[in-house]
Scaffold this motif. Structure first.
Motif, mmCIF file in Angstrom:
data_model
loop_
_atom_site.group_PDB
_atom_site.id
_atom_site.type_symbol
_atom_site.label_atom_id
_atom_site.label_comp_id
_atom_site.label_asym_id
_atom_site.label_seq_id
_atom_site.Cartn_x
_atom_site.Cartn_y
_atom_site.Cartn_z
ATOM 1 N N TYR A 1 0.841 -1.199 0.000
ATOM 2 C CA TYR A 1 0.000 0.000 0.000
ATOM 3 C C TYR A 1 0.877 1.250 0.000
ATOM 4 O O TYR A 1 0.652 2.187 -0.781
ATOM 5 C CB TYR A 1 -0.903 -0.026 1.237
ATOM 6 C CG TYR A 1 -2.142 0.831 1.153
ATOM 7 C CD1 TYR A 1 -3.399 0.231 1.011
ATOM 8 C CD2 TYR A 1 -2.087 2.216 1.235
ATOM 9 C CE1 TYR A 1 -4.556 0.998 0.949
ATOM 10 C CE2 TYR A 1 -3.229 2.984 1.177
ATOM 11 C CZ TYR A 1 -4.463 2.374 1.037
ATOM 12 O OH TYR A 1 -5.603 3.149 0.974
ATOM 13 N N GLN A 2 1.879 1.259 0.869
ATOM 14 C CA GLN A 2 2.744 2.430 1.003
ATOM 15 C C GLN A 2 3.563 2.671 -0.260
ATOM 16 O O GLN A 2 3.803 3.826 -0.639
ATOM 17 C CB GLN A 2 3.682 2.264 2.202
ATOM 18 C CG GLN A 2 4.467 3.517 2.556
ATOM 19 C CD GLN A 2 3.574 4.677 2.939
ATOM 20 O OE1 GLN A 2 2.767 4.566 3.862
ATOM 21 N NE2 GLN A 2 3.691 5.803 2.230
ATOM 22 N N GLN A 3 3.983 1.611 -0.922
ATOM 23 C CA GLN A 3 4.729 1.757 -2.168
ATOM 24 C C GLN A 3 3.901 2.488 -3.213
ATOM 25 O O GLN A 3 4.417 3.339 -3.953
ATOM 26 C CB GLN A 3 5.145 0.384 -2.696
ATOM 27 C CG GLN A 3 6.265 -0.277 -1.913
ATOM 28 C CD GLN A 3 6.574 -1.679 -2.410
ATOM 29 O OE1 GLN A 3 6.370 -1.984 -3.594
ATOM 30 N NE2 GLN A 3 7.040 -2.543 -1.534
ATOM 31 N N VAL A 4 2.620 2.177 -3.271
ATOM 32 C CA VAL A 4 1.737 2.850 -4.226
ATOM 33 C C VAL A 4 1.576 4.319 -3.845
ATOM 34 O O VAL A 4 1.617 5.207 -4.707
ATOM 35 C CB VAL A 4 0.362 2.158 -4.287
ATOM 36 C CG1 VAL A 4 -0.595 2.943 -5.179
ATOM 37 C CG2 VAL A 4 0.509 0.736 -4.803
ATOM 38 N N LEU B 1 -6.729 -6.251 -4.181
ATOM 39 C CA LEU B 1 -5.415 -6.241 -3.535
ATOM 40 C C LEU B 1 -4.969 -4.821 -3.188
ATOM 41 O O LEU B 1 -5.560 -3.835 -3.620
ATOM 42 C CB LEU B 1 -4.389 -6.909 -4.446
ATOM 43 C CG LEU B 1 -4.689 -8.369 -4.815
ATOM 44 C CD1 LEU B 1 -3.614 -8.915 -5.743
ATOM 45 C CD2 LEU B 1 -4.814 -9.236 -3.566
ATOM 46 N N ALA B 2 -3.901 -4.764 -2.392
ATOM 47 C CA ALA B 2 -3.435 -3.491 -1.840
ATOM 48 C C ALA B 2 -3.181 -2.441 -2.911
ATOM 49 O O ALA B 2 -3.471 -1.256 -2.709
ATOM 50 C CB ALA B 2 -2.177 -3.721 -1.007
ATOM 51 N N ILE C 1 -6.452 -0.978 -4.084
ATOM 52 C CA ILE C 1 -7.095 -0.289 -2.962
ATOM 53 C C ILE C 1 -6.448 1.069 -2.740
ATOM 54 O O ILE C 1 -7.132 2.089 -2.566
ATOM 55 C CB ILE C 1 -7.002 -1.140 -1.677
ATOM 56 C CG1 ILE C 1 -7.730 -2.476 -1.865
ATOM 57 C CG2 ILE C 1 -7.593 -0.380 -0.486
ATOM 58 C CD1 ILE C 1 -7.496 -3.465 -0.739
ATOM 59 N N ALA C 2 -5.113 1.101 -2.749
ATOM 60 C CA ALA C 2 -4.393 2.356 -2.544
ATOM 61 C C ALA C 2 -4.697 3.352 -3.655
ATOM 62 O O ALA C 2 -4.896 4.541 -3.400
ATOM 63 C CB ALA C 2 -2.888 2.091 -2.459
ATOM 64 N N VAL C 3 -4.731 2.881 -4.886
ATOM 65 C CA VAL C 3 -5.057 3.758 -6.015
ATOM 66 C C VAL C 3 -6.475 4.301 -5.862
ATOM 67 O O VAL C 3 -6.714 5.501 -6.035
ATOM 68 C CB VAL C 3 -4.917 3.001 -7.353
ATOM 69 C CG1 VAL C 3 -5.491 3.841 -8.505
ATOM 70 C CG2 VAL C 3 -3.456 2.672 -7.626
ATOM 71 N N LYS C 4 -7.415 3.430 -5.528
ATOM 72 C CA LYS C 4 -8.801 3.846 -5.405
ATOM 73 C C LYS C 4 -8.975 4.925 -4.340
ATOM 74 O O LYS C 4 -9.555 5.987 -4.595
ATOM 75 C CB LYS C 4 -9.694 2.646 -5.068
ATOM 76 C CG LYS C 4 -11.173 2.994 -4.898
ATOM 77 C CD LYS C 4 -11.996 1.758 -4.565
ATOM 78 C CE LYS C 4 -13.492 2.101 -4.505
ATOM 79 N NZ LYS C 4 -13.825 3.024 -3.416
#
Length: 210
Positions: free
Chosen positions: A94-97, A140-141, A144-147
């Motif tokens: 998540y943090q990488q995104v 997936l993470a 989710i992070a993008v959304k």
């Protein structure tokens, strides 16, 4: 498109999931009880009526559906021993995104969206509950992070009275990325979905290209 047509086209049933992953339903349920694997995105209760040469037949069926990306998550979980390790992987991905999106939208602007550790912890719980299996393509993470990030960007920009050219470009980028990460949603959900609010309606309002 009917609900079942949508689900069988875009998701794996529980039977398909465990077969493709090479595990038993008991193993899947164990991992779910250990907070390692998300619950189904959809649960469907069906009353089946059948007519044939042998007469009429009825039964009740319960069907569970998972985002197709759950296969990838199961492969990672098989190497883990507890939920803490699983969360560490989720948080890292998540943090990488988020770090990449800061470069896309600009650090100063992106930091105003407030996507810190507490946010990711909350997202983990939604992930385990199956929420993101429903509203993102992979569940997936990454998606989710993008959304969540792109919705935050879009909300921030929509709150402005007028957008300059740079902000209009940011809005278009956020909507495009959200489109790529978001699920289509089941037919009965689309009218009230985040896809309609933050993709379809925004594109219509600002005449953004698809």
């Amino acid at each position: 498109m009917s609900l079942l047509t949508y689900l069988f086209e875009h998701f794996y049933s529980e039977e398909q999931l465990v077969q493709r992953a090479g595990i038993s339903q008991k193993q899947l349920q164990l991992w779910q009880s250990q907070a390692l694997v998300p619950l189904p995105a959809y649960r469907v209760m069906c009353k089946v009526s059948c007519e044939s040469f042998f007469g009429e037949y009825q039964e009740q069926q319960s069907l569970s559906f998972y985002a197709k990306g759950t296969i990838d998550w199961l492969q990672q979980v098989a190497k883990l021993s507890d939920a803490e390790q699983a969360y560490a992987i989720f948080k890292s991905e998540y943090q990488q995104v988020l770090d990449k999106l800061k470069n896309v939208f600009g650090h100063e602007f992106f930091d105003t969206i407030n996507l810190g550790d507490d946010h990711i912890t909350s997202e983990w719980q939604h992930f385990l509950n199956g929420t993101y299996g429903l509203c993102t393509k992979s569940g997936l993470a990454h998606d989710i992070a993008v959304k969540e990030s792109c919705i935050g960007v879009i909300k921030t920009l929509l709150a402005k009275q007028a957008l300059n050219e740079h902000e209009s470009n940011l809005l278009n980028t956020a909507v495009t990325m959200l489109d790529q990460a978001s699920a289509l949603f089941a037919p009965h959900e689309r009218q009230g979905s985040s896809r309609k609010t933050y993709i379809d309606d925004v594109r219509c309002q600002f005449e953004l290209s698809v």
